[in-house]
Structures are given as C-alpha cells and as structure tokens.
Design an enzyme around this catalytic site. Structure first.
Site, PDB file in Angstrom:
ATOM      1  N   ARG A  40       0.768  -0.900  -0.587  1.00  0.00           N
ATOM      2  CA  ARG A  40      -0.211  -0.014   0.024  1.00  0.00           C
ATOM      3  C   ARG A  40       0.595   1.380  -0.269  1.00  0.00           C
ATOM      4  O   ARG A  40       0.649   2.330   0.670  1.00  0.00           O
ATOM      5  CB  ARG A  40      -0.909   0.175   1.169  1.00  0.00           C
ATOM      6  CG  ARG A  40      -1.695  -0.896   1.463  1.00  0.00           C
ATOM      7  CD  ARG A  40      -2.995  -1.022  -0.149  1.00  0.00           C
ATOM      8  NE  ARG A  40      -3.142  -2.756  -0.015  1.00  0.00           N
ATOM      9  CZ  ARG A  40      -3.211  -3.656  -0.005  1.00  0.00           C
ATOM     10  NH1 ARG A  40      -2.367  -4.228  -0.931  1.00  0.00           N
ATOM     11  NH2 ARG A  40      -4.292  -4.508  -0.127  1.00  0.00           N
ATOM     12  N   SER A  93     -11.180   0.048   2.932  1.00  0.00           N
ATOM     13  CA  SER A  93     -10.419  -0.693   3.925  1.00  0.00           C
ATOM     14  C   SER A  93      -9.525   0.278   4.141  1.00  0.00           C
ATOM     15  O   SER A  93      -8.469   1.507   3.936  1.00  0.00           O
ATOM     16  CB  SER A  93      -9.810  -1.581   3.334  1.00  0.00           C
ATOM     17  OG  SER A  93     -10.276  -3.001   3.034  1.00  0.00           O
ATOM     18  N   GLU A  96      -5.289   4.142   6.567  1.00  0.00           N
ATOM     19  CA  GLU A  96      -4.975   4.322   4.781  1.00  0.00           C
ATOM     20  C   GLU A  96      -5.211   5.695   3.686  1.00  0.00           C
ATOM     21  O   GLU A  96      -4.110   6.081   2.857  1.00  0.00           O
ATOM     22  CB  GLU A  96      -5.228   2.951   3.977  1.00  0.00           C
ATOM     23  CG  GLU A  96      -4.800   2.771   2.291  1.00  0.00           C
ATOM     24  CD  GLU A  96      -5.706   1.489   1.855  1.00  0.00           C
ATOM     25  OE1 GLU A  96      -5.635   1.212   0.898  1.00  0.00           O
ATOM     26  OE2 GLU A  96      -5.757   0.248   2.681  1.00  0.00           O
TER      27      GLU A  96
END
Length: 448
Positions: free
Chosen positions: A213, A307, A440
């Site tokens: 990520r 998410s 995130e």
C-alpha cells in the site's frame, strides 16, 4: 492523486456547501487553456469523494486528458496556487474548514456529463493491444471501467482488483491490492508530471519504491500521475489465486496452491491456481458486494473510503509473539492459535526498532528481520468493535454493517464524526493488543 500543499489540522467548522461561481483562478485557466479538455465545474468535496464528506473548495477545474492534467498542474504551480489532484475520491478524508475552502481541486476524470462523454472517443482514454497484453489508460479513467474492459478483452492480471472504487491514477500511488494481487505485479510504466523538475516523462516501477500500500509518490507533492501502463497476460487466465476466500470461492484446490507456490519460488510461470478472468471478476464482485465494498448510492455501507486501516506489519519474531501473547491473554488459546498471521518478507538490512515478547523496544543493528502481517479486520473485531459499531451518541458514522474494516457515513456525517470513530477504533485496538493501526486514506483538513 497527490497530497494538498496545505497541512491538515484538527479544526473543523461548519461545511461550506453554498453554490458558488468559479473562482477567478479557475476562470483564467479555462480561458487560457483553449481546450475542451479543461472545464470549470461547481461541485463540493462531499460530491467528489466516496465518503461523501467535505466542504466546498475555492474552485474545481476538470481535466479530461493527460495533456490537460499536466498543463493545469504546471500552470497552478507557476502561480503558487494551493491545489489537490482528485480522481475518484475513494481514498480521501476531507474536512470542512478554511484550509479546504482555499484549495483549487484539479479533477482528473473522463467526463462529468454523458453529453461530453459521447463526444470523446473511448480510445483516447484507454488503449489495449490484445496481442501483447499492453494496456495504457489516462489517470482519470474510472478504475473498475478499466478492469472490466481488460477482462472483456481476455487479458489477465487486473481481475482480482475488480470493484475497487477510484481512478487509474491512484492505483500506482497506493500500490492498490486485493485478494493476493497488487498493482506492482502488472505495472509496466507510469507517466508522471514531476512538479519539482517540471518534466513530463514515463518512469519504470523500480523508481517508485513500491511496497505494501505504498509508493514514494504517496503523501508527497513531487509528481502527478497522468497515465499508467500495465503488462497483462494474453491467455485469458487470471493471476494465481493462492489466498483465502477468493481461492475457495473459485474452487482452487490445495494441490494447485502448492504447485503455484513452488513455481513462484523458482521464478517460473504456471497455470496452476489460475482461472478464466471473467469467472474471477464475477467472484470478486460478489465477495466485495457482500462486504459493502462496491459503490451503491442507496447503500450507506458503501459510503466509505474502502478498507480504512492497513494490515499492520511488525518486524521480528519477538514482535510477532508479543501480539500473539496479547491476543492469547484477551481472547484465549483457541483464538490466539487460529489468528491469521502472514509472512511479509524480510526487512532491509540496517537498524530496526523491534519489540520483544514483553513489549520492550530493542534496537537490532545490521540484521534483516522477518516481517509479519496481521489482519486489521480480525484485530478490530477481537478488540470488541462489531459490525455496525459506532461511538455512543453518534450514529451518523459507524463501522460497516457488513465489514469491520470500513468506516461509513450513514448520512449527514462530517469529518469530525469520521475522525471520532477512527480514533476510537485505533485506540481500542492499541489498548487491547499493543498494535497501532495506520489509516490508509489521505487526510485533508482533518487528522486522526
């Protein structure tokens, strides 16, 4: 997308959502562009983001091509105008304060209205060579539109990433991944406008430091993605399906997984654990829809940033064992013995701060340590945060009723509500297991 030139803070005021005329900056840009691919639009951050929160920026300029995007960014940089580049808005948590109201939004898109979309040739935004598997797309293309197009063309590599909201341009920035697949596995080149050197060029994946990520474009202002190239399979088969629920759903056997893993270790290609791309896309969309992870304006479980927390990674067996011990103490032996823990490769050789089994930090010099990844959703649930959980007295923001890793806007939520929920979950997991979850999304005008 790039992070704003302004620094986020915790000040949150009432949203500025009143209709407005385009700012003089945006009007001047459109007048000087002399191109239909640069347009002024009147829209708020709440309309631009999948979380549906955020106030009205100073102006929004829509860019319908890589050339338009590069030109607008370079012009704004030349005048020192603060701005943010937004694509699908799926990875943004936006506040309502003055630092947001002073921003210009550069909106990378293929067209906000159907009339304009009909004027644009599809090939201007997506190029596919079915013989070689080369795929090129403008950064403003809707990501799932590109995935669907490649699947229809019989190309493999993107199918596991079906249904992910957002734009093509954000995928290398985040190194987007799902169900064992990552953008880094199929990325060929990225077209960047480098804001520091004022150059426009294609760069190879090695230049982006891609990791879980992460890329070196994330949380920086140095460059804007204007187009992306992918190298896909031409045999109509998917990426290897070696992990979890998708492999089970699609009928991959344990024997196939073993063969695929062995081939991967040897650097060999194998058709084991692969399936037709259309079948995999269908299965992925079903799985994601069941978790509220496919956008639906009528379903508040999809009013999210996807998410919200990344799966935490720790370095060294001592740090891994400390987490397992904390789970064992709180949840018992059965949960501790069955909790999902995955290898995440080894750390780079150097100085690493790690925790031993009792939680004390130690400095380990000149060693490469095994890294271990835990499931953020699993830890959230075991810390006591159930599906649909919300802070007492604040029901406008809650965990998804389908998936604990998504923080959702139940209608009328502001950044203050999302921040309150995120902090409660993060702090609760840290108190329970000693693990700090990292969000995130990119934060603009708000901070966890």
């Amino acid at each position: 997308m790039t992070k704003s030139d302004t620094e986020p803070n915790t000040n949150v005021s009432e949203p500025n959502t009143a209709a407005s005329q385009p700012s003089s900056t945006v009007r001047n840009l459109v007048d000087r562009a002399q191109s239909e691919d640069v347009r002024a639009v009147d829209i708020t951050f709440a309309e631009l983001t999948t979380l549906r929160i955020g106030g009205r920026p100073a102006g929004v300029v829509e860019c319908l091509s890589p050339q338009a995007l590069q030109w607008v960014v370079s012009e704004l940089d030349a005048t020192g105008t603060p701005f943010i580049v937004v694509g699908g808005g799926s990875n943004l948590v936006v506040g309502d304060g003055p630092e947001v109201a002073e921003l210009i939004v550069v909106w990378a898109t293929t067209a906000a209205d159907s009339a304009k979309a009909e004027d644009k040739s599809f090939s201007e935004h997506i190029f596919i060579d079915t013989a070689t598997g080369l795929v090129r797309a403008y950064a403003g293309v809707e990501w799932d539109q590109l995935v669907a197009t490649t699947v229809e063309a019989g190309l493999g590599g993107l199918e596991c990433l079906s249904g992910i909201p957002g734009s093509v341009g954000a995928t290398p920035v985040q190194n987007v991944g799902a169900y064992g697949a990552e953008i880094s596995q199929v990325l060929k080149r990225v077209q960047l406008y480098n804001r520091e050197t004022k150059t426009w060029e294609w760069v190879l994946p090695e230049a982006l430091d891609l990791a879980y990520r992460y890329s070196n474009l994330k949380f920086t202002n140095r460059a804007v993605v204007t187009a992306v190239e992918f190298q896909l399979r031409t045999d109509g088969l998917s990426a290897q399906l070696r992990f979890g629920e998708l492999a089970r759903r699609i009928g991959v056997t344990a024997e196939e997984v073993t063969v695929a893993a062995s081939a991967a270790e040897k650097g060999e290609d194998s058709t084991a654990a692969r399936r037709p791309v259309a079948d995999v896309r269908h299965a992925v969309l079903q799985l994601r829809a069941g978790k509220g992870m496919v956008l639906n304006p009528d379903d508040h479980d999809t009013w999210s940033a996807g998410s919200f927390f990344t799966n935490p990674i720790v370095e060294g067996e001592a740090a891994r064992d400390a987490v397992i011990a904390a789970v064992r103490e709180r949840c018992g032996d059965e949960e501790a013995d069955s909790m999902p823990v995955y290898s995440a490769g080894r750390s780079a050789v150097g100085d690493s701060a790690v925790k031993d089994s009792v939680g004390d930090t130690q400095q380990v010099s000149g060693q490469s340590l095994e890294r271990y990844k835990f499931s953020a959703a699993w830890l959230i649930e075991r810390a006591g945060f159930t599906k649909g959980w919300h802070v007492e007295g604040n029901e406008v923001a809650s965990l998804s009723t389908k998936h604990t890793l998504a923080l959702t806007n139940r209608g009328g939520a502001t950044s203050r509500d999302i921040v309150e929920l995120a902090r409660a979950v993060r702090d609760g997991v840290r108190e329970a297991f000693g693990v700090t979850l990292e969000p995130e999304p990119i934060w603009l005008g708000a901070v966890i």
